[in-house]
Write an enzyme that holds these catalytic residues in place. Structure first.
Site, short mmCIF file in Angstrom:
data_model
loop_
_atom_site.label_atom_id
_atom_site.label_comp_id
_atom_site.label_asym_id
_atom_site.label_seq_id
_atom_site.Cartn_x
_atom_site.Cartn_y
_atom_site.Cartn_z
N TYR A 133 -58.66 40.56 20.48
CA TYR A 133 -59.32 39.77 19.44
C TYR A 133 -59.78 38.43 20.00
O TYR A 133 -60.93 38.03 19.78
CB TYR A 133 -58.33 39.57 18.29
CG TYR A 133 -58.79 38.60 17.23
CD1 TYR A 133 -59.60 39.01 16.19
CD2 TYR A 133 -58.39 37.26 17.26
CE1 TYR A 133 -60.01 38.12 15.21
CE2 TYR A 133 -58.79 36.37 16.30
CZ TYR A 133 -59.61 36.80 15.28
OH TYR A 133 -60.02 35.91 14.32
N VAL A 143 -66.54 38.45 14.24
CA VAL A 143 -65.54 39.38 14.76
C VAL A 143 -64.66 39.92 13.64
O VAL A 143 -64.32 41.10 13.60
CB VAL A 143 -64.70 38.70 15.85
CG1 VAL A 143 -63.50 39.57 16.26
CG2 VAL A 143 -65.56 38.40 17.07
N GLU A 144 -64.28 39.05 12.70
CA GLU A 144 -63.37 39.46 11.63
C GLU A 144 -64.01 40.49 10.69
O GLU A 144 -63.37 41.48 10.33
CB GLU A 144 -62.94 38.24 10.81
CG GLU A 144 -61.94 37.33 11.51
CD GLU A 144 -60.54 37.90 11.50
OE1 GLU A 144 -60.33 39.04 11.00
OE2 GLU A 144 -59.63 37.21 11.98
N SER A 145 -65.24 40.25 10.25
CA SER A 145 -65.80 41.08 9.19
C SER A 145 -67.23 41.51 9.42
O SER A 145 -67.82 42.14 8.54
CB SER A 145 -65.76 40.29 7.87
OG SER A 145 -66.64 39.17 7.95
#
Length: 201
Positions: A153, A68-70
């Protein structure tokens, strides 16, 4: 939008927010890139699994967070200046002593340590730990903050985590208990007819 130093990372220079963080991230990336061009990077999935085991994280949680982050891109820089596969902000990377946040091994280890710290803080509550990773523990007071970012998120990470986490083995089915047979009452044996005793004559 510009491409940084022949890499696959992008930043948004026209945005006037987080200028110091983005400048720090670009400088860190410029230091990292020559080594990266020479040596490359290891495959991230196995590195993440090993890091999860080392820090005793729930299997699949760190992988979900990095995706999810990158999108598992080690050179990612966010519009806020967060860096690397786990998108560490410069201050967080410094706190975790991650000298090169674009080097996957120390960067993912730093993200794992930070996530493990949040899990300990919130007594194993995955939802709150993930929220604290994104928004900072000072902004999580027993619930996921609704700031227009963190709530979405958390939902994304938990959806990925549900997809990646190992399924528990199926429980062995128990045989159905046999129906208890009702005991039949035992009838007394028939008594013989009385026999007259012989008379003495």
């Amino acid at each position: 939008m510009s491409v940084a130093f022949f890499g696959d990372t992008t930043v948004f220079p026209l945005s006037l927010s987080f200028l110091d963080e983005k400048a720090h991230a670009l400088a860190a990336y410029a230091r990292h890139r020559p080594t990266c061009l020479l040596e490359g990077h290891p495959e991230l999935s196995s590195l993440i699994r090993d890091t999860e085991r080392r820090h005793r994280l729930p299997p699949g949680l760190l992988q979900a967070l990095v995706e999810v982050e990158s999108n598992t891109q080690p050179h990612r820089i966010s519009p806020a200046g967060a860096m690397g596969p786990g998108q560490l902000m410069p201050s967080t990377a410094s706190l975790l002593r991650v000298e090169d946040p674009f080097d996957p091994a120390p960067a993912i280890d730093g993200s794992a340590r930070y996530l493990a710290e949040q899990l300990a803080r919130y007594r194993g509550n995955v939802k709150l730990a993930v929220a604290a990773y994104n928004a900072g523990p000072g902004n999580v007071n027993g619930r996921v903050p609704r700031n227009g970012e963190t709530e979405f998120y958390v939902e994304k990470v938990l959806t990925q985590y549900e997809r990646l986490r190992p399924r528990p083995p199926p429980r062995p089915s128990r045989p159905a208990p046999a129906a208890k047979r009702q005991a039949r009452p035992v009838s007394a044996p028939p008594r013989p007819p009385p026999v007259d005793s012989p008379t003495s004559g």
